[in-house]
Design an enzyme around this catalytic site. Structure first.
Site: not given
Ligand code: B16
Ligand code: MG
Length: 229
Positions: A11-13, A19, A47, A118-119, A149, A173-174
């Protein structure tokens, strides 16, 4: 099945960079412009969720706004994105979260493929700003999936492109919605955050500095061995 997984899907953020905080500040600013107050606890449910879905959840806090015309909702979503782009203007290599580049290097050493799931429509731009683009074999962003997601599509799209079976992928993932997406894809899920939010992850760490390659692999192998019993 070989000992090691064949792919890591990040995942990115909130995992590669924080971010997630900029998304929160941008939504908070937009919400205030609409006379709505949101806090960090409310933000947890945003998120990993798409931009428009996030807007709908914020508008639901003020029912008189739910009936806005769709072009007005598009305008508000664009406005949030403008706030967000202002905040990420200065993102650079110093904003990579602790432990992430070491983990990416370990993936490379072990010839494990690397994808981003990423979304965010801004994913490629952020990865470039962080100077991490060269690590990624594939990037899945919001433009490539029909169902965001918690649907597994973000993660299965990455695995399909890489030609890797889902059970040989590890997703990190966060967000609650993200862990649900990884689990739904039958991949091994690593959660970064609290047990309260991410209790369904196969492996949980409190922050990215705890993402130790060897420990993740051991836990992955144990789960695979249990599945074969
Ligand atoms: P954008 P991730 C998600 O990214 C964020 O967690 C979520 O808060 C945001 O609304 C979504 O991207 C869409 O982002 O507005 O940039 O298209 O965590 O899946 O990397
Ligand atoms: Mg995230």
């Amino acid at each position: 099945m070989s000992q090691y997984p064949k792919a890591f899907i990040y995942d990115l953020d909130g995992v590669i960079t924080d971010t997630a905080e900029f998304h929160f500040l941008a939504w908070k600013k937009l919400a205030e412009e609409l006379g709505i107050t949101i806090d960090r606890q409310f933000n947890e449910q945003l998120k990993g969720i798409s931009r428009m879905e996030s807007l709908e959840r914020i508008l639901a806090l003020k029912p008189s706004l739910l009936a806005l015309a769709s072009d007005e909702k598009d305008r508000l979503a664009n406005q949030k994105n403008s706030h967000y782009l202002e905040l990420v203007e200065t993102v650079n290599t110093d904003d990579i979260l602790p432990g992430i580049e070491q983990l990416l290097q370990k993936n490379k050493e072990h010839q494990i493929k690397i994808a981003l799931g990423s979304a965010s429509n801004n994913a490629k731009n952020i990865v470039d700003k962080l100077g991490l683009a060269h690590y990624f074999d594939y990037i899945v962003d919001a433009s490539q999936v029909k169902k965001g997601k918690p649907d597994p599509e973000t993660f299965t799209t990455a695995a399909d492109f890489l030609g890797v079976s889902y059970e040989e992928c590890i997703g990190i993932e966060d967000a609650e919605a993200g862990v649900e997406a990884i689990n739904g894809a039958m991949m091994f899920s690593v959660g970064v955050g609290s047990a309260e939010q991410l209790g369904k992850a196969d492996y949980l760490v409190v922050d990215t500095s705890q993402l130790i390659f060897g420990e993740i692999i051991n836990c992955y192998k144990e789960k695979r061995a249990r599945n074969r019993e």
